[in-house]
Design a protein around this motif. Structure first.
Motif, PDB file in Angstrom:
ATOM      1  N   UNK A 166       0.815  -1.205   0.000  1.00  0.00           N
ATOM      2  CA  UNK A 166       0.000   0.000   0.000  1.00  0.00           C
ATOM      3  C   UNK A 166       0.851   1.257   0.000  1.00  0.00           C
ATOM      4  N   UNK A 167       1.924   1.257   0.780  1.00  0.00           N
ATOM      5  CA  UNK A 167       2.801   2.429   0.835  1.00  0.00           C
ATOM      6  C   UNK A 167       3.502   2.658  -0.498  1.00  0.00           C
ATOM      7  N   UNK A 168       4.025   1.601  -1.116  1.00  0.00           N
ATOM      8  CA  UNK A 168       4.703   1.765  -2.407  1.00  0.00           C
ATOM      9  C   UNK A 168       3.704   2.231  -3.465  1.00  0.00           C
ATOM     10  N   UNK A 169       2.472   1.744  -3.391  1.00  0.00           N
ATOM     11  CA  UNK A 169       1.410   2.238  -4.290  1.00  0.00           C
ATOM     12  C   UNK A 169       1.209   3.740  -4.085  1.00  0.00           C
ATOM     13  N   UNK A 170       1.139   4.159  -2.831  1.00  0.00           N
ATOM     14  CA  UNK A 170       0.946   5.565  -2.483  1.00  0.00           C
ATOM     15  C   UNK A 170       2.108   6.416  -2.996  1.00  0.00           C
ATOM     16  N   UNK A 171       3.334   5.933  -2.840  1.00  0.00           N
ATOM     17  CA  UNK A 171       4.508   6.677  -3.301  1.00  0.00           C
ATOM     18  C   UNK A 171       4.492   6.800  -4.823  1.00  0.00           C
ATOM     19  N   UNK A 172       4.055   5.752  -5.530  1.00  0.00           N
ATOM     20  CA  UNK A 172       3.974   5.824  -6.992  1.00  0.00           C
ATOM     21  C   UNK A 172       2.967   6.871  -7.442  1.00  0.00           C
ATOM     22  N   UNK A 173       1.812   6.937  -6.794  1.00  0.00           N
ATOM     23  CA  UNK A 173       0.828   7.964  -7.142  1.00  0.00           C
ATOM     24  C   UNK A 173       1.379   9.339  -6.790  1.00  0.00           C
ATOM     25  N   UNK A 174       2.065   9.426  -5.661  1.00  0.00           N
ATOM     26  CA  UNK A 174       2.709  10.671  -5.256  1.00  0.00           C
ATOM     27  C   UNK A 174       3.678  11.154  -6.336  1.00  0.00           C
ATOM     28  N   UNK A 175       4.528  10.245  -6.799  1.00  0.00           N
ATOM     29  CA  UNK A 175       5.521  10.578  -7.815  1.00  0.00           C
ATOM     30  C   UNK A 175       4.852  11.006  -9.109  1.00  0.00           C
ATOM     31  N   UNK A 176       3.776  10.329  -9.493  1.00  0.00           N
ATOM     32  CA  UNK A 176       3.074  10.666 -10.733  1.00  0.00           C
ATOM     33  C   UNK A 176       2.449  12.053 -10.646  1.00  0.00           C
TER      34      UNK A 176
END
Length: 476
Positions: free
Chosen positions: A374-384
Motif C-alpha cells: 500500500x505504501x509503495x502504491x501511495x509513493x507511486x501515485x505521489x511521484x506521478x
C-alpha cells in the motif's frame, strides 16, 4: 543482524523500483518515438557505477533521491551539473522532434507509475487482508475531566464528523485537517455528535504532531477502531446481522476504547443480550447480540475477527481504483493546503523528504506485506502527481513547453528552457536538502552537535513507528 540488512536492502530496492518504473516509461517511449537517449540513471549526482551499451550510458547515481533519462531533444542543454554529467564534448546536431512526441515521452513516466500503482493495488485487494483502514467514523474514548477539551464540551463517545468544515472519516484525516487548520493559535473547530447532546461545534486546541505525537488534543484519547474483518457463520454475530467492515464503537452505554476493551466486555456478558452500536458506511445501527460461551475455546465468543487498522492513507484495501483515488485525494489535499495562505505554513511543516520516505518504508516492512504494498502504491501515485505539476524541472514543465510549441508553432528558446530547468532544479534540490536535514534532526536529533554542552548531554529519543506526515514529496 541479517534481518536489519534485509530490511535495508528492501528499502533501497522498493524505492529504487518506483524510480525505475518512472524513468523506464520515459526511456521506452523516447526510443519508440525516435528520440536520442544519452543516459538512464537511477539516483542523481556522480555515478557510483555506470556502463555504456549501444551509445546509452546506464548508471547508478550517488544520491538516492530520484533518477533521470537524459534526452537532449527534450531538454536541449540538459541538467548536467545537477545530474552529475560533466562531459564537455559538444553534442551532435539532432533532428527536431514533434511536440506531441515530447508530450508522450513526458507523460509516459507518470503513466507508468499509475499503472504500477494499479498492479500493486490489485495485489493489495487479492492478498489475505489483516489490516483494514477505518473510514466509517472517528470516536472519542476518553476525555480527562480537568482538561480544556472537557471544559469546552467534548465528551467520551463523541463522534468527530468534521474539522474546520472538512468531513473526516479516520483519525489520520482528523490529524491532517487539525494540523492544516491550526493556524498560529492552535485552535481548531471540531464538529462532534452524540445521541444525548446532538451536534455541536467545539473550538479545541491541538498539538503539532511532531511536538506531541502521542496526543492530538491534551487529555483526549481516541477510540481504537474496532472494525470487523470477517464474521463466522452460525455464530451469534452472524445471526444478529453484523457484517464485515462494520465499525463497533459502543456496547450498551460503554464507549469502546479498543479491541482488547471490546473483548473484555464480551467476556463479562455470557448468554446475556448486549446492544452493539455500529457504524456501517456512515449509517448508525443498533444490533442486539447474545454472546455464547465456547467450551472448546474456554471463552465467551460472538464469532467475529477484527482487522488491525492503521488509519494511514495507504492502508485502504479493496477496489484498486478506489485505492488510487484515495491516494491522489490525500496528495491533492496537501497541494491545496500549500497554496492556501491560512494553511500553507502548517502544510509545509508536515512535508517530508527522502529520509521520511525511507523511514516509512522501514516501518511498513516491519508491519507486513499488505502495508508495504500500500505504501509503495501511495509513493507511486505521489511521484506521478508531483511530476505532472507545471514546473520546468518536472515532466509537467516539459509538457507545457511542448504544448506552447504545438499551439504557437514556435519553440521556446533552448537557453530559456535550460535556464528555467536549472533554476528550478536547484530550488528542488535545495528543498530536498532542507527536508533531509529537518527529517534527520527529527529522528536522530543531529542538531545537538551544534548546540551547547548542556544540550549535547541530552538523550536522543529512538524513532517510533508513528508517521504524522501528510504526504511525502519524491524527487524525480
Amino acid at each position: 543482524m541479517l534481518g536489519i540488512i534485509f530490511i535495508i536492502f528492501m528499502m533501497i530496492f522498493l524505492f529504487g523500483i518506483t524510480v525505475f518504473v518512472h524513468e523506464w516509461g520515459h526511456f521506452i517511449v523516447a526510443k519508440k518515438c525516435g528520440l536520442k537517449v544519452e543516459a538512464f540513471s537511477i539516483g542523481m549526482g556522480p555515478a557510483v557505477w555506470k556502463k555504456e551499451v549501444d551509445g546509452i550510458v546506464y548508471k547508478i547515481g550517488a544520491l538516492p533521491i530520484g533518477g533521470y533519462v537524459s534526452l537532449p531533444q527534450l531538454d536541449p542543454a540538459g541538467m548536467e551539473k545537477v545530474q552529475g554529467d560533466n562531459d564537455e564534448t559538444p553534442r551532435e546536431e539532432l533532428p527536431d522532434v514533434s511536440p506531441w512526441a515530447k508530450i508522450a515521452v513526458a507523460v509516459a513516466g507518470p503513466a507508468c507509475n499509475i499503472v504500477f500503482a494499479l498492479i500493486l493495488g490489485t495485489g493489495v485487494m487479492l492478498l489475505p487482508q489483516q489490516e483494514i483502514r477505518e473510514e466509517n467514523g472517528v470516536f472519542i474514548a476518553e476525555v480527562a475531566e480537568n482538561s480544556p477539551a472537557y471544559a469546552a464540551g467534548l465528551r467520551p463517545g463523541d463522534e468527530v464528523r468534521a474539522v474546520n468544515g472538512t468531513t473526516v472519516k479516520s483519525w489520520y484525516d482528523t490529524q491532517v485537517e487539525s494540523l492544516l487548520g491550526s493556524g498560529n493559535d492552535g485552535d481548531v473547530d471540531f464538529e462532534v455528535y452524540n445521541e444525548t447532546d446532538g451536534e455541536r461545534t467545539l473550538q479545541l486546541a491541538v498539538n503539532h504532531p511532531e511536538e506531541n505525537p502521542e496526543q492530538l488534543i491534551d487529555g483526549v484519547k481516541q477510540a481504537e477502531p474496532c472494525q470487523i474483518f470477517s464474521v463466522v457463520s452460525d455464530m451469534p454475530a452472524a445471526k444478529a446481522g453484523l457484517q464485515a467492515n462494520d465499525l463497533i464503537y459502543r456496547v450498551n452505554a460503554t464507549v469502546i476504547t479498543g479491541m482488547n476493551h471490546f473483548r473484555e466486555l464480551i467476556q463479562e456478558n455470557p448468554d446475556t443480550e448486549i446492544v452493539m452500536h455500529v457504524d456501517r458506511a456512515g449509517e448508525k445501527l443498533t444490533i442486539p447480540v447474545v454472546p455464547e460461551y465456547s467450551e472448546e475455546n474456554d471463552m465467551v465468543m460472538i464469532g467475529i475477527q477484527f482487522g488491525g487498522s492503521l488509519g494511514l492513507p495507504w492502508t485502504l484495501t479493496g477496489n484498486p481504483f478506489k485505492q488510487i483515488y484515495s491516494d491522489s485525494s490525500s496528495i491533492f489535499r496537501l497541494l491545496k493546503a500549500l497554496v492556501t495562505p491560512s494553511e500553507s505554513k502548517q502544510a509545509a511543516s508536515g512535508l517530508g523528504g527522502p529520509v521520511s520516505i525511507f523511514q516509512m518504508i522501514f516501518v511498513s516492512l516491519q508491519i507486513g506485506l499488505l502495508t508495504t504494498l500500500g505504501l509503495i502504491r501511495f509513493i507511486n501515485i505521489n511521484l506521478a502527481v508531483l511530476n505532472l505539476l507545471p514546473l520546468p524541472v518536472l515532466d509537467g514543465g516539459h509538457i507545457c513547453f511542448a504544448l506552447w510549441e504545438g499551439i504557437t508553432k514556435r519553440k521556446v528558446h533552448p537557453k530559456l528552457v535550460a535556464s528555467l530547468v536549472n533554476v528550478f532544479a536547484i530550488l528542488l534540490l535545495s528543498a530536498m536538502v532542507i527536508l533531509t536535514w529537518r527529517d534527520s534532526d527529527r529522528i536522530w536529533n543531529i542538531s545537538r552537535f551544534f548546540k551547547g554542552d548542556e544540550q549535547k548531554t541530552e538523550q536522543v529519543a529512538e524513532p517510533t513507528p508513528q508517521i504524522p506526515k501528510t504526504t511525502e514529496p519524491v524527487a524525480k
